[in-house]
Design a protein around this motif. Sequence first.
Motif, mmCIF file in Angstrom:
data_model
loop_
_atom_site.group_PDB
_atom_site.id
_atom_site.type_symbol
_atom_site.label_atom_id
_atom_site.label_comp_id
_atom_site.label_asym_id
_atom_site.label_seq_id
_atom_site.Cartn_x
_atom_site.Cartn_y
_atom_site.Cartn_z
ATOM 1 N N THR A 127 0.834 -1.193 0.000
ATOM 2 C CA THR A 127 0.000 0.000 0.000
ATOM 3 C C THR A 127 0.876 1.252 0.000
ATOM 4 O OG1 THR A 127 -1.883 -1.029 1.129
ATOM 5 C CG2 THR A 127 -1.666 1.349 1.342
ATOM 6 N N PHE A 128 0.630 2.127 -0.960
ATOM 7 C CA PHE A 128 1.356 3.398 -1.033
ATOM 8 C C PHE A 128 0.376 4.534 -0.794
ATOM 9 C CE2 PHE A 128 3.938 0.385 -3.286
ATOM 10 C CZ PHE A 128 5.237 0.722 -2.932
ATOM 11 N N HIS A 129 0.661 5.339 0.222
ATOM 12 C CA HIS A 129 -0.221 6.430 0.608
ATOM 13 C C HIS A 129 0.029 7.683 -0.232
ATOM 14 C CE1 HIS A 129 -2.144 4.466 3.950
ATOM 15 N NE2 HIS A 129 -0.989 4.157 4.506
ATOM 16 N N PRO A 130 -0.955 8.598 -0.272
ATOM 17 C CA PRO A 130 -0.829 9.801 -1.105
ATOM 18 C C PRO A 130 0.464 10.601 -0.942
ATOM 19 C CG PRO A 130 -3.086 9.584 -0.347
ATOM 20 C CD PRO A 130 -2.312 8.498 0.337
ATOM 21 N N PRO A 131 0.918 10.935 0.292
ATOM 22 C CA PRO A 131 2.130 11.754 0.367
ATOM 23 C C PRO A 131 3.386 11.025 -0.084
ATOM 24 C CG PRO A 131 1.458 11.059 2.557
ATOM 25 C CD PRO A 131 0.359 10.657 1.628
ATOM 26 N N THR A 132 3.388 9.693 0.058
ATOM 27 C CA THR A 132 4.520 8.915 -0.459
ATOM 28 C C THR A 132 4.544 8.978 -1.974
ATOM 29 O OG1 THR A 132 4.311 7.428 1.447
ATOM 30 C CG2 THR A 132 5.613 6.639 -0.429
ATOM 31 N N LEU A 133 3.383 8.887 -2.592
ATOM 32 C CA LEU A 133 3.300 9.021 -4.047
ATOM 33 C C LEU A 133 3.750 10.412 -4.486
ATOM 34 C CD1 LEU A 133 -0.160 7.270 -4.540
ATOM 35 C CD2 LEU A 133 2.094 6.281 -4.997
ATOM 36 N N ASP A 134 3.390 11.447 -3.705
ATOM 37 C CA ASP A 134 3.841 12.800 -4.021
ATOM 38 C C ASP A 134 5.370 12.870 -4.045
ATOM 39 O OD1 ASP A 134 1.197 13.675 -4.148
ATOM 40 O OD2 ASP A 134 1.204 14.517 -2.124
ATOM 41 N N LEU A 135 6.009 12.242 -3.062
ATOM 42 C CA LEU A 135 7.470 12.236 -3.007
ATOM 43 C C LEU A 135 8.065 11.445 -4.170
ATOM 44 C CD1 LEU A 135 7.921 11.673 0.838
ATOM 45 C CD2 LEU A 135 8.497 13.761 -0.424
ATOM 46 N N LEU A 136 7.471 10.296 -4.474
ATOM 47 C CA LEU A 136 7.987 9.445 -5.545
ATOM 48 C C LEU A 136 7.808 10.062 -6.930
ATOM 49 C CD1 LEU A 136 6.835 5.937 -4.252
ATOM 50 C CD2 LEU A 136 9.201 6.773 -4.401
ATOM 51 N N ASP A 137 6.980 11.116 -7.023
ATOM 52 C CA ASP A 137 6.853 11.830 -8.299
ATOM 53 C C ASP A 137 8.205 12.342 -8.789
ATOM 54 O OD1 ASP A 137 4.161 11.546 -8.908
ATOM 55 O OD2 ASP A 137 3.548 13.343 -7.809
ATOM 56 N N GLU A 138 9.108 12.598 -7.853
ATOM 57 C CA GLU A 138 10.446 13.061 -8.237
ATOM 58 C C GLU A 138 11.121 12.080 -9.198
ATOM 59 O OE1 GLU A 138 14.845 13.363 -6.220
ATOM 60 O OE2 GLU A 138 13.173 14.138 -5.015
ATOM 61 N N PHE A 139 10.832 10.801 -9.038
ATOM 62 C CA PHE A 139 11.473 9.772 -9.857
ATOM 63 C C PHE A 139 10.655 9.400 -11.092
ATOM 64 C CE2 PHE A 139 12.984 8.007 -5.501
ATOM 65 C CZ PHE A 139 13.942 9.008 -5.407
ATOM 66 N N ALA A 140 9.472 10.009 -11.239
ATOM 67 C CA ALA A 140 8.583 9.738 -12.381
ATOM 68 C C ALA A 140 8.208 8.259 -12.479
ATOM 69 C CB ALA A 140 9.231 10.212 -13.684
ATOM 70 N N VAL A 141 7.990 7.624 -11.314
ATOM 71 C CA VAL A 141 7.651 6.198 -11.318
ATOM 72 C C VAL A 141 6.185 5.931 -10.982
ATOM 73 C CG1 VAL A 141 10.001 5.443 -10.761
ATOM 74 C CG2 VAL A 141 8.374 5.910 -8.907
ATOM 75 N N VAL A 142 5.467 6.931 -10.500
ATOM 76 C CA VAL A 142 4.099 6.678 -10.041
ATOM 77 C C VAL A 142 3.192 6.176 -11.170
ATOM 78 C CG1 VAL A 142 2.038 7.674 -8.969
ATOM 79 C CG2 VAL A 142 4.320 8.250 -8.086
ATOM 80 N N PRO A 143 3.229 6.768 -12.380
ATOM 81 C CA PRO A 143 2.393 6.206 -13.455
ATOM 82 C C PRO A 143 2.702 4.743 -13.742
ATOM 83 C CG PRO A 143 3.171 8.393 -14.064
ATOM 84 C CD PRO A 143 3.912 7.999 -12.820
ATOM 85 N N ARG A 144 3.962 4.360 -13.621
ATOM 86 C CA ARG A 144 4.332 2.960 -13.852
ATOM 87 C C ARG A 144 3.831 2.076 -12.722
ATOM 88 N NH1 ARG A 144 10.568 4.007 -14.524
ATOM 89 N NH2 ARG A 144 10.746 1.775 -14.958
ATOM 90 N N MET A 145 3.823 2.600 -11.491
ATOM 91 C CA MET A 145 3.282 1.841 -10.365
ATOM 92 C C MET A 145 1.783 1.595 -10.552
ATOM 93 S SD MET A 145 5.230 3.889 -7.287
ATOM 94 C CE MET A 145 4.340 3.065 -5.958
ATOM 95 N N ILE A 146 1.093 2.616 -11.024
ATOM 96 C CA ILE A 146 -0.345 2.466 -11.254
ATOM 97 C C ILE A 146 -0.591 1.470 -12.389
ATOM 98 C CG2 ILE A 146 -2.421 3.679 -12.039
ATOM 99 C CD1 ILE A 146 -1.306 6.173 -10.600
#
Length: 399
Positions: free
Chosen positions: A48-67
């Motif tokens: 489980t990845f929470h919203p603020p963690t996803l906000d931080l991971l945006d730096e690496f441009a990986v969130v769309p790939r996680m989804i």
Amino acid sequence: MPTDKDRIIVVGAGPVGLTAALALGRRGIPTVLLAAEPELVMELRGSTFHPPTLDLLDEFAVVPRMIEVGLKAPTWQFRDRETGPVATFDLALLAGDTNHPYRVQCEQWKLMRFLEAELRKLPGADIRFGHEVTGVTQHESGVTVTARTANGPVEIAGRYAVAADGARSAVRRSLNVEFEGFTYPELFLIASTDFKFENTLTDIAYVNYIADPNEWLVLLRVPELWRVLVPAPENASKEEMLSEPYLQAVLNRVVKRDEPYRIAHRSLYPVHQRVAKSFRHGRVVLAGDAAHINNPLGGMGMNGGIQDAFNLADKFKAIFAGADDILLDRYDRQRRTVAVEAVQQQTHRNQQVISERDPATRQKALDAMRRTAADKVTAREYMLRSSMIASLRRAAEIA
């Protein structure tokens, strides 16, 4: 030209260690990442990845790939095992507080693969598998980490070390850091199955905390599987608890069916609520499970560790630019405070709500949860805490 002594040694190649190494590298700080295993570990574990963690991971441009390889979970539920939904929390209420008003259900090993790939893109990326760290020593200008390898013991020098080597951290143990807290008197049993619970329990969310005085459970969806978590007696026989008949009985108490369940994964483990007495020890800092562990009800462990890593990366960026490393004391104050005040309390409270046996107390807690979810103002306040947005803000306020 930088030498080996100018780098940071990151111990542990889980999600926290990889995040730390990548965040440091992107800030121009050389690192060497040491992993005991011969390759990245493919464990289900955190998902489980929470919203603020996803906000931080945006730096690496990986969130769309996680989804893409995971699931977007816009809601989550507290339920009563007999009567069904008690409270459904809609993360859309956090749209003004985060760029990601939802959870992402994605096994941590998938994120780890993305992070490793991004790390290897950096010039001079140094990842060393098969390096089992046994200890660390410090001196005035640096640290030396010792590790066992297939070719014998080695020593690795650096300016600082980040211990992200898990709950049994060899680095923390070598420093004799007290790991304060307690162990729950029950074990947690997990069985993962490809049975589609949503076709029978048609009103469930992807994440469900289910109250029951006799056997509470967590029902959690990942892309190909449902994970079912239930308590088990502390003195239980591991062989019996993990046996096919026992697990079939557990799953049939969730949804009774004539055909046997296909069980893809099973595990039984003790659960702790512990926080290291200090996260900073000279030139060594602790992060993730090496610094704090908690029960998984709320999905805060891995998320808190990733947030540790980003906090540390920013502190080290300032230090390598000339700031006093007293900043690492602030890291300790910020991250240890929220580990104790927010994460530990929230996860323990979650378990208390769903495991309460006294009928009156149980009903009172569930009614309170129902009222919280029904009002948008109180629901948002609750979700700011449960999603870890509030704890991240709280940490930022600590000088």
